[in-house]
Design an enzyme around this catalytic site. Structure first.
Site, PDB file in Angstrom:
ATOM      1  N   LYS A  13       0.831  -1.211   0.000  1.00 30.09           N
ATOM      2  CA  LYS A  13       0.000   0.000   0.000  1.00 30.09           C
ATOM      3  C   LYS A  13       0.867   1.263   0.000  1.00 30.09           C
ATOM      4  O   LYS A  13       0.624   2.179  -0.781  1.00 30.09           O
ATOM      5  CB  LYS A  13      -0.926   0.033   1.238  1.00 30.09           C
ATOM      6  CG  LYS A  13      -1.834  -1.167   1.386  1.00 30.09           C
ATOM      7  CD  LYS A  13      -2.790  -1.001   2.560  1.00 30.09           C
ATOM      8  CE  LYS A  13      -2.135  -0.926   3.921  1.00 30.09           C
ATOM      9  NZ  LYS A  13      -1.438  -2.159   4.365  1.00 30.09           N
ATOM     10  N   ARG A  88      -9.134   1.156   9.246  1.00 26.16           N
ATOM     11  CA  ARG A  88      -8.728  -0.193   9.617  1.00 26.16           C
ATOM     12  C   ARG A  88      -9.820  -0.909  10.403  1.00 26.16           C
ATOM     13  O   ARG A  88      -9.645  -2.070  10.761  1.00 26.16           O
ATOM     14  CB  ARG A  88      -7.476  -0.114  10.488  1.00 26.16           C
ATOM     15  CG  ARG A  88      -6.177  -0.433   9.734  1.00 26.16           C
ATOM     16  CD  ARG A  88      -5.075  -0.308  10.750  1.00 26.16           C
ATOM     17  NE  ARG A  88      -3.863  -0.998  10.461  1.00 26.16           N
ATOM     18  CZ  ARG A  88      -2.799  -0.444   9.847  1.00 26.16           C
ATOM     19  NH1 ARG A  88      -2.875   0.766   9.371  1.00 26.16           N
ATOM     20  NH2 ARG A  88      -1.687  -1.137   9.712  1.00 26.16           N
ATOM     21  N   ARG A 127      11.922  -5.052   4.538  1.00 25.00           N
ATOM     22  CA  ARG A 127      11.739  -3.649   4.175  1.00 25.00           C
ATOM     23  C   ARG A 127      12.450  -2.670   5.107  1.00 25.00           C
ATOM     24  O   ARG A 127      12.707  -2.962   6.266  1.00 25.00           O
ATOM     25  CB  ARG A 127      10.261  -3.310   4.006  1.00 25.00           C
ATOM     26  CG  ARG A 127       9.434  -3.336   5.252  1.00 25.00           C
ATOM     27  CD  ARG A 127       7.975  -3.116   4.877  1.00 25.00           C
ATOM     28  NE  ARG A 127       7.153  -3.037   6.056  1.00 25.00           N
ATOM     29  CZ  ARG A 127       5.835  -2.856   6.022  1.00 25.00           C
ATOM     30  NH1 ARG A 127       5.201  -2.753   4.878  1.00 25.00           N
ATOM     31  NH2 ARG A 127       5.167  -2.786   7.142  1.00 25.00           N
ATOM     32  N   ARG A 161      11.472  -0.561  10.823  1.00 27.88           N
ATOM     33  CA  ARG A 161      10.419  -0.308  11.816  1.00 27.88           C
ATOM     34  C   ARG A 161      10.466  -1.315  12.963  1.00 27.88           C
ATOM     35  O   ARG A 161      10.663  -2.501  12.740  1.00 27.88           O
ATOM     36  CB  ARG A 161       9.050  -0.394  11.131  1.00 27.88           C
ATOM     37  CG  ARG A 161       8.733   0.815  10.317  1.00 27.88           C
ATOM     38  CD  ARG A 161       7.533   0.612   9.457  1.00 27.88           C
ATOM     39  NE  ARG A 161       6.398   0.014  10.153  1.00 27.88           N
ATOM     40  CZ  ARG A 161       5.187  -0.096   9.610  1.00 27.88           C
ATOM     41  NH1 ARG A 161       4.978   0.355   8.391  1.00 27.88           N
ATOM     42  NH2 ARG A 161       4.211  -0.649  10.271  1.00 27.88           N
ATOM     43  N   ARG A 172       0.123  -8.592  13.779  1.00 29.27           N
ATOM     44  CA  ARG A 172      -0.484  -7.589  12.890  1.00 29.27           C
ATOM     45  C   ARG A 172      -1.348  -8.257  11.826  1.00 29.27           C
ATOM     46  O   ARG A 172      -2.398  -7.732  11.447  1.00 29.27           O
ATOM     47  CB  ARG A 172       0.620  -6.731  12.254  1.00 29.27           C
ATOM     48  CG  ARG A 172       1.204  -5.739  13.256  1.00 29.27           C
ATOM     49  CD  ARG A 172       2.512  -5.156  12.801  1.00 29.27           C
ATOM     50  NE  ARG A 172       2.380  -4.374  11.589  1.00 29.27           N
ATOM     51  CZ  ARG A 172       3.380  -4.163  10.723  1.00 29.27           C
ATOM     52  NH1 ARG A 172       4.566  -4.696  10.946  1.00 29.27           N
ATOM     53  NH2 ARG A 172       3.169  -3.439   9.669  1.00 29.27           N
TER      54      ARG A 172
HETATM   55  P1  AMP Z   1       1.108   0.851   9.289  1.00 29.28           P
HETATM   56  O1  AMP Z   1       2.289   1.703   9.035  1.00 29.28           O
HETATM   57  O2  AMP Z   1      -0.083   1.272   8.468  1.00 29.28           O
HETATM   58  O3  AMP Z   1       1.392  -0.620   9.172  1.00 29.28           O
HETATM   59  O4  AMP Z   1       0.695   1.117  10.815  1.00 29.28           O
HETATM   60  C1  AMP Z   1       1.584   0.812  11.882  1.00 29.28           C
HETATM   61  C2  AMP Z   1       0.804   0.708  13.177  1.00 29.28           C
HETATM   62  O5  AMP Z   1       0.175   1.967  13.471  1.00 29.28           O
HETATM   63  C3  AMP Z   1      -0.330  -0.299  13.173  1.00 29.28           C
HETATM   64  O6  AMP Z   1       0.114  -1.628  13.444  1.00 29.28           O
HETATM   65  C4  AMP Z   1      -1.236   0.263  14.259  1.00 29.28           C
HETATM   66  O7  AMP Z   1      -0.716  -0.012  15.553  1.00 29.28           O
HETATM   67  C5  AMP Z   1      -1.111   1.765  14.037  1.00 29.28           C
HETATM   68  N1  AMP Z   1      -2.124   2.252  13.061  1.00 29.28           N
HETATM   69  C6  AMP Z   1      -1.896   2.763  11.822  1.00 29.28           C
HETATM   70  N2  AMP Z   1      -3.031   3.106  11.219  1.00 29.28           N
HETATM   71  C7  AMP Z   1      -4.031   2.813  12.084  1.00 29.28           C
HETATM   72  C8  AMP Z   1      -5.443   2.903  12.044  1.00 29.28           C
HETATM   73  N3  AMP Z   1      -6.080   3.369  10.962  1.00 29.28           N
HETATM   74  N4  AMP Z   1      -6.147   2.489  13.138  1.00 29.28           N
HETATM   75  C9  AMP Z   1      -5.529   2.024  14.238  1.00 29.28           C
HETATM   76  N5  AMP Z   1      -4.196   1.883  14.341  1.00 29.28           N
HETATM   77  C10 AMP Z   1      -3.433   2.276  13.289  1.00 29.28           C
END
Ligand code: AMP
Length: 216
Positions: A13, A88, A127, A161, A172
């Site tokens: 994404k 999400r 990554r 990360r 996740r």
């Molecule tokens: P991502 O970079 O999109 O994989 O997000 C990393 C982490 O941020 C996720 O595993 C969640 O803990 C938090 N996070 C990101 N976007 C959301 C969202 N829309 N709702 C809740 N938690 C989020």
């Protein structure tokens, strides 16, 4: 144009959102990036979110919805945005519908990036990103053109990360299947869902996304 890219962690994404942002004048909005920035700055939201993110769980809907509300109201989102990592949960999707309809706007499309779980673990564990500009890379699939130098800003500082560690990745993926996958029937029932083959190579995925919007 208002687009949601939907798919599990590692589906690509962020990569596709970055390509679309560079090609068109639409802003990439990643709630994950916003939260990581808040953590790095040590803000109140960052302090609340850090432990939740490290466990691979979801930050509360209230925090996320307020963050998105504030962000999509800014001038640089006037021409549209690509949402990466939001919504999400069904509650977030409903809140987004309300926010947009209060502005007389609506989503153009929700793009599901279909991938298999095994490929995801492989992608995520390889990554990394540029510490300075945030550009995303992958040791196997998308390395920097010149080793150790960011293609976009020339920085030589990179980071991995905290939540890309193997033990957090499986949490996740479970969270995605339980809390985020219900968004697929939600958007399908509204007629806004389209799918692309997230297993294809990067250029082909971009081509499939652009084809959905009839753009070249
Ligand atoms: P991502 O970079 O999109 O994989 O997000 C990393 C982490 O941020 C996720 O595993 C969640 O803990 C938090 N996070 C990101 N976007 C959301 C969202 N829309 N709702 C809740 N938690 C989020």
């Amino acid at each position: 144009m208002k687009i949601i890219l939907l798919g599990p962690p590692g589906a690509g994404k962020g990569t596709q959102a970055q390509i679309l942002e560079e090609t068109y004048e639409i802003k990439k909005l990643s709630t994950g990036d916003m939260l990581r920035e808040a953590v790095a700055k040590g803000t109140e939201i960052g302090k609340k979110a850090k432990a939740v993110m490290d466990r691979g769980e979801l930050v509360s809907d209230d925090i996320i919805i307020a963050m998105i509300d504030e962000r999509i109201s800014q001038a640089d989102c006037k021409k549209g945005f690509i949402l990466d990592g939001f919504p999400r949960t069904v509650a977030q999707a409903e809140a987004l519908d309300k926010l947009l309809s209060s502005k007389g706007e609506k989503l153009d499309k929700v793009v599901e990036m279909k991938v298999n779980d095994k490929a995801l673990v492989d992608r995520i564990s390889n990554r990394y990103s540029c510490k300075k500009c945030g550009a995303g890379y992958n040791r196997k699939f998308k390395p920097t053109k010149k080793e150790g130098v960011c293609d976009l800003c020339g920085s030589t500082d990179f980071l991995i990360r905290d939540d890309d560690k193997a033990e957090t990745v499986s949490a996740r993926l479970q969270v995605y299947n339980k809390q985020t996958a219900p968004l697929l029937p939600y958007y399908r029932s509204k007629g806004s869902l389209a799918e692309v083959d997230g297993m294809a190579d990067m250029g082909e995925v971009t081509r499939q996304i652009k084809a959905l919007f009839l753009i070249k």
